[in-house]
Each structure stands twice: as structure tokens, then as C-alpha cells.
Design a protein around this motif. Structure first.
Motif, short mmCIF file in Angstrom:
data_model
loop_
_atom_site.label_atom_id
_atom_site.label_comp_id
_atom_site.label_asym_id
_atom_site.label_seq_id
_atom_site.Cartn_x
_atom_site.Cartn_y
_atom_site.Cartn_z
N ARG A 124 0.86 -1.19 0.00
CA ARG A 124 0.00 0.00 0.00
C ARG A 124 0.90 1.24 0.00
N THR A 125 1.50 1.53 -1.15
CA THR A 125 2.43 2.66 -1.23
C THR A 125 1.99 3.73 -2.20
N LEU A 126 0.79 3.59 -2.78
CA LEU A 126 0.30 4.63 -3.68
C LEU A 126 -0.35 5.74 -2.85
N SER A 127 0.06 6.97 -3.11
CA SER A 127 -0.48 8.11 -2.38
C SER A 127 -1.72 8.65 -3.08
N GLY A 128 -2.37 9.62 -2.44
CA GLY A 128 -3.52 10.26 -3.05
C GLY A 128 -3.15 10.92 -4.36
N ARG A 129 -1.94 11.48 -4.44
CA ARG A 129 -1.45 12.10 -5.68
C ARG A 129 -1.41 11.09 -6.81
N HIS A 130 -0.91 9.88 -6.50
CA HIS A 130 -0.84 8.83 -7.52
C HIS A 130 -2.23 8.38 -7.95
N ILE A 131 -3.11 8.13 -6.97
CA ILE A 131 -4.46 7.62 -7.28
C ILE A 131 -5.24 8.63 -8.10
N ASN A 132 -5.16 9.91 -7.72
CA ASN A 132 -5.88 10.95 -8.47
C ASN A 132 -5.41 11.01 -9.92
N MET A 133 -4.11 10.91 -10.12
CA MET A 133 -3.58 11.00 -11.47
C MET A 133 -3.86 9.73 -12.27
N ILE A 134 -3.85 8.57 -11.58
CA ILE A 134 -4.17 7.31 -12.24
C ILE A 134 -5.63 7.32 -12.70
N ALA A 135 -6.50 7.79 -11.82
CA ALA A 135 -7.93 7.88 -12.18
C ALA A 135 -8.12 8.84 -13.34
N LEU A 136 -7.38 9.93 -13.33
CA LEU A 136 -7.47 10.91 -14.41
C LEU A 136 -6.92 10.33 -15.71
N GLY A 137 -5.78 9.64 -15.60
CA GLY A 137 -5.19 9.04 -16.79
C GLY A 137 -6.08 7.98 -17.41
N GLY A 138 -6.89 7.31 -16.56
CA GLY A 138 -7.80 6.30 -17.06
C GLY A 138 -8.93 6.85 -17.90
N THR A 139 -9.19 8.15 -17.76
CA THR A 139 -10.28 8.76 -18.53
C THR A 139 -9.77 9.57 -19.71
N ILE A 140 -8.48 9.57 -19.94
CA ILE A 140 -7.92 10.29 -21.10
C ILE A 140 -7.00 9.33 -21.85
N GLY A 141 -7.33 9.01 -23.08
CA GLY A 141 -6.51 8.08 -23.83
C GLY A 141 -6.61 8.29 -25.32
N THR A 142 -6.26 7.24 -26.06
CA THR A 142 -6.25 7.33 -27.51
C THR A 142 -7.66 7.52 -28.08
N GLY A 143 -8.68 7.14 -27.29
CA GLY A 143 -10.05 7.37 -27.74
C GLY A 143 -10.34 8.83 -27.98
N LEU A 144 -9.73 9.70 -27.16
CA LEU A 144 -9.90 11.15 -27.34
C LEU A 144 -8.92 11.67 -28.39
N PHE A 145 -7.65 11.34 -28.25
CA PHE A 145 -6.64 11.90 -29.13
C PHE A 145 -6.77 11.43 -30.58
N LEU A 146 -7.15 10.16 -30.77
CA LEU A 146 -7.26 9.62 -32.12
C LEU A 146 -8.70 9.50 -32.60
N GLY A 147 -9.60 9.18 -31.69
CA GLY A 147 -10.98 8.90 -32.09
C GLY A 147 -11.88 10.11 -32.20
N ALA A 148 -11.44 11.26 -31.68
CA ALA A 148 -12.30 12.44 -31.68
C ALA A 148 -12.63 12.92 -33.09
N PHE B 264 -10.20 1.57 -13.65
CA PHE B 264 -8.86 1.18 -13.21
C PHE B 264 -8.58 1.60 -11.77
N VAL B 265 -9.25 2.64 -11.31
CA VAL B 265 -9.08 3.07 -9.92
C VAL B 265 -9.47 1.95 -8.96
N GLY B 266 -10.35 1.05 -9.41
CA GLY B 266 -10.74 -0.08 -8.58
C GLY B 266 -9.62 -1.08 -8.40
N ILE B 267 -8.75 -1.20 -9.39
CA ILE B 267 -7.61 -2.12 -9.30
C ILE B 267 -6.58 -1.57 -8.31
N THR B 268 -6.43 -0.26 -8.26
CA THR B 268 -5.43 0.35 -7.38
C THR B 268 -5.91 0.48 -5.94
#
Length: 444
Positions: free
Chosen positions: A9-33, A216-220
């Protein structure tokens, strides 16, 4: 013994927030838009808002489940607990395969993106290099994974924020570009919906794919220092992120240039930066898209390794942790399977990328629906009636059923779309095969 150790259990709130954010921004937006804008026009904003709302509803159901039992390493455990071992078996291995397929597609994309700068080198060299580096990050320490994902997500965020800020500045100062003077009216001057709405439903397919991985936040959760605080905060902020990073970016794109100007086969981000006179636009966006693909691959290694750890029998080879409290054997097996795509790229044509992602989308829809049914079942148990009421999903169970109906609609769109029909049928066959296997597996 090593196998009795618990996940770190070494992931901080900073990591979790950014992981959750990264999970909602991906190639679907950059390529699929670009494809989404062509199919829906400015109405794509409404499509993303509707899709985002139901994805957020699913996440609220997941968040409530996560806080009922923090000993669960992955959310598949809740499916087993409330819907039975057989359903848990099918969904667990399906979720694992879904991430393996996504990782294969992203690794293929990484090779192509690197050839933008190094066209003379073979794509497989870059694919192998990226896989080795990210694999190493994942088996050294959970914090190393968290830091890597933090910076990957940060790059994506900076690119989108820059897009939005440029749009605001160009509107305020009425700056002229190749498309003319930038005005708010550019959004609707060619109509609010493309092709009289004939392809509007198809746009939901790409919007849903764009949100794939938000769970993915559920996995972390199992490796968060303070899940009671970080999980609710991360999930609640998803709706704000959707409005800013998806709706905001698409709004800026369609104001800076008329939505009719965009090529469906190109990233609208590249086209926008080129249109406003930034010479290095293609290189900048190629770098951003590269980090998006690397981020998804990084997340896939993290996820699939823990999936194998959780799905394997206790004290078995794949149910053991290394000295860093990481399921190294599971991550290693996943990495080898993902690496097999390097050889498959010589056999399959380049358009296999879109077919692979469609397969993943179909399987994830069924997983999300199962998760919502799990939440409904949990609400009917004594554990909910007499237990602590933490982070309750609003509007349940009515909102559960409404979200399930929406996801079934997206699945039907996949099933009856000419380009995704075959892969969607294949995903159904996968479920059938797993169900048959589960009959013998669970019986033992």
C-alpha cells in the motif's frame, strides 16, 4: 512465506488521483475524436456528456462496493461474492483478456508512433524496448509504477489544457487562423448535428471506448494508503474531469476551426495546432499520443499481473509476491503474452487495431453491466442493511437499471455496426467458451 505477504500500500492520493485521471484520457480522445466529430458534429458534446454520466454512475456503484471490503485486491472479488464463483470466474478472466488485448493494440501503436521520428528503424525494436522498460517499472515497486503513470497522465493533461487555453485566448482576442477569425459562433455556423443525425448513435460507440479503463481506480484500491479518503475523492472528481478534459477539449477544437474541416482519419489535435500556425504541431501531438499509448500499456501490465494473482489458486505459482510485495509472476506472464503481438504484427494487417479495440469494448460493456448487477445484489443483502453506509450510490437501484439499459444500447450499436459486428460476435463466443469451462472448473 512470500505468498502470505499482502500487496504493497504505497500509492499516495497524488498517484491515485492522477491514475484515475489518466484512465479517462486516452487514444479514444486523441485519435478517435476526429471520427466522432464527423459522425455527430457539435452534438458530440451531448454524446460525451450522456456517456460520461452513465460511466460515472457505474463508478459510483464500484466505489460503494470497494469501501465495503477493503481486503479485496480487485473488484472481481465482489462479483464472486454476490453473483457466485462461476460468474466471477468468467468475468475475471474476461477482464484480464480485455486488458491484454488493449495492451497489444497500444504496443502496436507505440511502434508506429516512434517511426514518425525514426522511419528507418523497425517498429518491433521500439515495441520491445518500451515493453521491457515498463515491465521493469512494474516489478521494482508499486511507487515506481505510480510515478511513471503520474508523469504520463500529466503530459496528456498539459496538452489538453493548452488546447483549451488557446481556444479561450483566440476567442477573446478574435485571432485569425487559416479557418478565419475565431468566434464562438464557429461552433454552430455549419449546423449542430452532422448528416441530419444519421450517424449520431454510432458516435456513442467511440465515446464509450474513450472512457474505457476508468474503472482502473478499482484495481489500485488494494494498494492505496488511505482508501476511505482517496477512492471517494477520485471517483467524485471523474465527472468534473469529463466536463473539462473531454467536453472542454472538444468544444475548443470545434470553435477554433469549423467541425466540417476535420478529417476523420487524423487526430483533430494535430489539425488544430497546424491550423493555428504551430510548425512543430505534428511532432508535439505525436509525442502526446505516444505517452497516452505508453500510459495504457503501463496500466495494462499493472492490472493484468494483479488479475492473475487474484484469479490463481492460493499459494500457487502465480499467487505469490516478490520481495517488493508485487505479483511478479503474473506481470511476467502478461508481458510475454503482450509481447506476442510483435510477431503477430507481421501476419495481421494494420487495420486490425480498430477491430481489436472493438473486441475490448464489447467485453468491457458486459463487465460493467455485471458490476452494476453485483451492486444491486449487494444492496439486497444483510451486509448492506446492517453494515456501515459508506459512499452510497445515489439513485440506486433505479440508476443501476438505467445505466444497464444505456450500456446494452451501446452493445447493440457494436453488434449491428458493419465494422464491429464480427469482433463483437467473437467476444460473445469468448463468453460462451469461458462459461463452458467454468462449469467444470467450479464443479471441482
Amino acid at each position: 512465506m512470500v505468498q502470505q505477504k499482502k500487496l504493497s500500500r504505497t500509492l499516495s492520493g497524488r498517484h491515485i488521483n492522477m491514475i484515475a485521471l489518466g484512465g479517462t484520457i486516452g487514444t479514444g480522445l486523441f485519435l478517435g475524436a476526429g471520427d466522432s466529430i464527423q459522425k455527430a458534429g457539435p452534438a458530440i458534446l451531448l454524446v460525451y456528456i450522456i456517456t460520461g454520466f452513465f460511466v460515472f454512475s457505474m463508478m459510483r456503484a464500484l466505489g460503494e462496493l470497494l469501501l465495503t471490503d477493503q481486503s479485496q485486491t480487485i473488484f472481481i472479488g465482489f462479483i464472486k461474492k454476490y453473483l457466485g464463483e462461476r460468474v466471477g470466474f468468467v468475468m475475471g478472466w474476461t477482464y484480464w483478456l480485455g486488458w491484454i488485448i488493449i495492451a497489444m493494440a497500444e504496443l502496436t501503436a507505440i511502434g508506429k508512433y516512434m517511426q514518425f521520428w525514426f522511419p528507418q528503424t523497425s517498429a518491433w525494436l521500439w515495441e520491445l524496448l518500451f515493453l521491457i522498460v515498463l515491465y521493469s517499472m512494474n516489478i521494482i515497486a508499486v511507487k515506481a509504477f505510480g510515478e511513471t503513470e503520474f508523469w504520463f497522465a500529466l503530459i496528456k493533461i498539459i496538452a489538453i489544457v493548452a488546447m483549451i487555453l488557446i481556444g479561450i485566448i483566440m476567442i477573446l482576442f478574435q485571432i485569425r487562423s487559416e479557418a478565419g477569425v475565431t468566434r464562438l459562433s464557429t461552433l454552430w455556423q455549419h449546423g449542430l448535428i452532422a448528416d441530419h443525425g444519421n450517424h449520431l448513435l454510432a458516435a456513442f460507440q467511440m465515446a464509450f471506448f474513450a472512457f474505457l479503463g476508468v474503472e482502473f481506480v478499482g484495481i489500485t484500491a488494494a494498494e492505496t494508503k488511505n482508501p476511505l479518503k482517496t477512492i471517494p475523492k477520485s471517483i467524485n472528481s471523474i465527472i468534473v474531469r469529463i466536463l473539462i478534459f473531454y467536453v472542454g477539449a472538444l468544444l475548443a477544437i470545434m470553435i477554433i476551426q469549423p467541425w466540417t474541416n476535420y478529417n476523420a482519419n487524423m487526430s483533430p489535435f494535430v489539425q488544430v495546432f497546424s491550423g493555428i500556425g504551430i510548425p512543430a504541431a505534428a511532432g508535439i501531438i505525436n509525442f502526446v499520443i505516444l505517452t497516452a499509448a505508453a500510459s495504457s500499456l503501463n496500466s495494462a501490465l499493472f492490472t493484468t499481473g494483479r488479475m492473475i494473482f487474484s484469479l490463481s489458486p492460493k499459494n500457487s505459482f502465480f499467487n505469490r509476491l516478490n520481495k517488493h510485495y508485487i505479483p511478479m509472476h503474473g506481470i511476467t506472464l502478461s508481458a510475454f503474452l503482450i509481447a506476442s503481438v510483435i510477431g503477430l504484427n507481421y501476419i495481421f494487417p494494420e487495420d486490425a487495431f480498430s477491430m481489436v479495440t472493438a473486441t475490448a469494448s464489447a467485453t468491457f460493456i458486459i463487465i460493467y453491466i455485471t458490476l452494476l448487477v453485483t451492486h444491486i445484489k449487494y444492496r439486497k443483502t444483510q451486509s448492506f442493511v446492517h453494515g456501515k453506509k459508506l459512499f452510497l450510490m445515489p439513485g440506486a437501484p433505479f440508476l443501476n437499471y438505467l445505466t444497464i439499459l444505456f450500456m446494452l444500447m451501446v452493445f447493440l450499436i457494436l453488434l449491428f455496426s458493419r465494422t464491429t459486428m464480427i469482433t463483437t460476435v467473437l467476444s460473445l463466443l469468448w463468453f460462451l467458451v469461458l462459461f463452458i469451462v467454468s462449469i467444470f472448473k467450479v464443479a471441482k
